[in-house]
Design a protein around this motif. Structure first.
Motif: not given
Length: 588
Positions: A197-199, A202-205, A248-252
């Motif tokens: 979640l935090w990664m 962070a990527v979305v931000a 890359a950070v595990g999200l879809s």
């Protein structure tokens, strides 16, 4: 071997293009939505349809999909493009105008239905993560099917639009949630979820911060080239780059596509991006729907007819009942609540996307995904029948509906100005001085940027594209004014507008009388030749300086303008020679 592979690929391409170019228009002729058409074609040409007869009839290999799994990457890319365009279509202005309905009724409808379905599936033994994914998926309704049937101006259409808008917004957190739960679907705890979640946040931000400053500059450079190919390349670069960043950070990767669409929607280039991506999105989505149809086994449906029928009826009944009750609690009349509830009861094409995302995240098993895909496909197929049923039941419940309920807080009926150079700005100034709302569209990014800095309501876009003007709500526009100094384009656009919108006033700038005559022949309501107006203004200035009263001068100018307009419409040209000869003879 190489020849066989090429033959297989070409056969599959033939089927796909045949579905898009022949079968789907045939369905459209009978008013069957392309979504249903693609699913039915996939069912027909897939391994559970004609594909199972290839060994007995080898010639069928040319009209069936030989390797359905080879289409999976294209289907996934279609999902990414669909979510990207959903992000592009979200309008904060429209959301604000309907904020009470969208974030009140829409949120309540989605959360109530999804939680009820989740609870029911948990009681049936489904693990809570999978039940949650299924509940959120099945609670969605089809924007692509519902709105064309209900419209957006009727009480049913306005109520449906508010719920569908919230569902489109909710796609972002839904996909984000499914992607975050992916590594822990079969685990009892939430170990490691916080890291994802935090990664992910962070990527979305980072994407939102970088995109806010980088995307306008990127598309401004692409716009200056005035090349659709460069614009398309820039759009694909943003979509694919954003999808890779979130995956890359595990999200879809769908999360990245949604964020990219939302970011571009905040720029003045979103209409052009959406127009350019539309054909590719439609074809890629068609491939996805084909794969859904190919995954439907009629034998499985027959062998599990009772469970599938119970699932379809249960989902439809639950959604119709809950939606109808919520609408009544929000003050809707019985007829509106009944018709909207029945119309919104079927699942959505987005349901298939969420199901695919849930299966990809291992929240549900492939067999479970296939079962609910079949339920969803059946629901999509019978949506037109649900619309008819809803209207019939609503008439019995309430014969005289109230057309005033669920009105938007704001209603914009703006004049559309095509081209925003010298003439377009003057027209905008005159409209603004009389408090008439307008929106201008131009394909010159520098001109649009300068106009926006100076306070004009201007957007970037190519008006010659089919859907560029529709995105400016041309259906409600009181008039369209063509001000560009491009005679051929003006004639083509006039003809297209007249064919698509027979009652729309089209006022066009013309170079001279001959061009004005062409514009009239192509359907212009009014065509204004620059040479004529210059002559009339010159005459007005001279007569006033010679001491003629302003009133008679203006009256004679209007009379002469009407005379010339009638001459252009009837004869096609302005001919000053006879008048000059007559006056010379009289003076002699």
């Amino acid at each position: 071997m190489h020849g066989e592979l090429n033959s297989s690929v070409l056969s599959d391409a033939l089927v796909i293009l045949g579905a898009a170019g022949i079968v789907i228009p045939l369905f459209a002729r009978f008013r069957i939505t392309p979504i249903i058409g693609f699913i039915l074609v996939g069912l027909l040409v897939g391994p559970y349809g004609l594909g199972r007869m290839v060994l007995d009839y080898p010639w069928l290999v040319h009209v069936t999909i030989s390797e359905p799994e080879a289409l999976d990457p294209f289907a996934e890319f279609g999902i990414i493009l669909l979510l990207f365009t959903i992000g592009l279509e979200l309008s904060f202005n429209r959301l604000w105008a309907m904020r009470k309905l969208v974030f009140g009724l829409g949120a309540l409808e989605l959360l109530t239905i999804s939680m009820l379905i989740t609870a029911m599936l948990c009681m049936l033994g489904q693990y809570w993560t999978g039940a949650l994914g299924l509940g959120l998926a099945l609670a969605l309704s089809s924007t692509a099917l519902v709105l064309p049937m209900s419209g957006t101006q009727s009480p049913v259409g306005r109520a449906a639009l508010s719920m569908l808008l919230f569902e489109d917004i909710a796609i972002v957190p839904i996909i984000f949630l499914l992607g975050a739960l992916a590594p822990y679907a079969d685990a009892g705890g939430l170990e490691g979820l916080v890291d994802t979640l935090w990664m992910g946040l962070a990527v979305v931000a980072a994407m939102m911060i970088v995109g806010r400053y980088a995307l306008p500059r990127l598309f401004a450079q692409a716009a200056r080239t005035k090349s659709p190919e460069v614009f398309l390349a820039a759009s694909l670069l943003v979509v694919i780059g954003s999808s890779l960043a979130t995956s890359a950070v595990g999200l879809s990767p769908i999360v990245g596509a949604l964020i990219a669409g939302l970011l571009i929607a905040e720029t003045e280039y979103h209409n052009e991006v959406e127009s350019i991506m539309e054909p590719f999105k439609g074809l890629a989505l068609g491939i996805f729907l084909l794969t859904v149809g190919m995954g439907i086994d009629l034998a499985t449906i027959w062998n599990n007819l009772a469970p599938i029928a119970i699932a379809v009826v249960s989902v439809l009944a639950l959604k119709a009942l809950v939606t109808g009750i919520l609408l009544r609690l929000m003050g809707a009349r019985r007829g509106t609540a009944t018709e909207t509830g029945i119309l919104m009861s079927s699942p959505s094409e987005t349901t298939l996307i969420v199901l695919a995302a849930a299966a990809q995240a291992m929240l549900i098993q492939p067999g479970t995904a296939q079962f609910w895909q079949i339920v969803t496909a059946i629901g999509l197929t019978i949506t037109p029948l649900l619309a008819l049923l809803g209207r019939l039941v609503a008439k019995r419940v309430e014969p005289s509906p109230d057309l005033s309920e669920f009105r938007d807080d704001e209603s914009t009926h703006r004049v559309i100005i095509v081209g925003f150079g010298r003439v377009g700005r003057l027209v905008a100034d005159m409209l603004a001085s009389h408090d008439k709302p307008y929106v201008a569209i131009d394909f010159d990014s520098d001109m649009v940027e300068q106009a926006k800095r100076e306070g004009y309501n201007a957007v970037f876009g190519n008006a010659s594209r089919n859907d560029a003007l529709s995105k400016l709500e041309i259906d409600t526009a009181p008039a369209v004014i063509l001000t560009m100094d491009e005679p051929v384009l003006a004639q083509q656009l006039t003809r297209k507008l007249r064919n698509n919108y027979p009652d729309l006033p089209v006022i066009a700038r013309a170079r001279d009388g001959a061009h004005a005559a062409e514009l009239y022949r192509n359907g212009a309501t009014h065509a204004v030749p620059e040479t004529l107006e210059a002559s009339l203004q010159l005459s007005e200035a001279v007569l006033v300086d010679l001491g003629v009263a302003v009133g008679p001068v203006i009256a004679s100018i209007h009379a002469k303008r009407d005379e010339f307009r009638k001459s252009i419409q009837e004869g096609g040209e302005l001919d000053y020679t006879p008048q000059l000869r007559t006056r010379t003879a009289d003076s002699a």
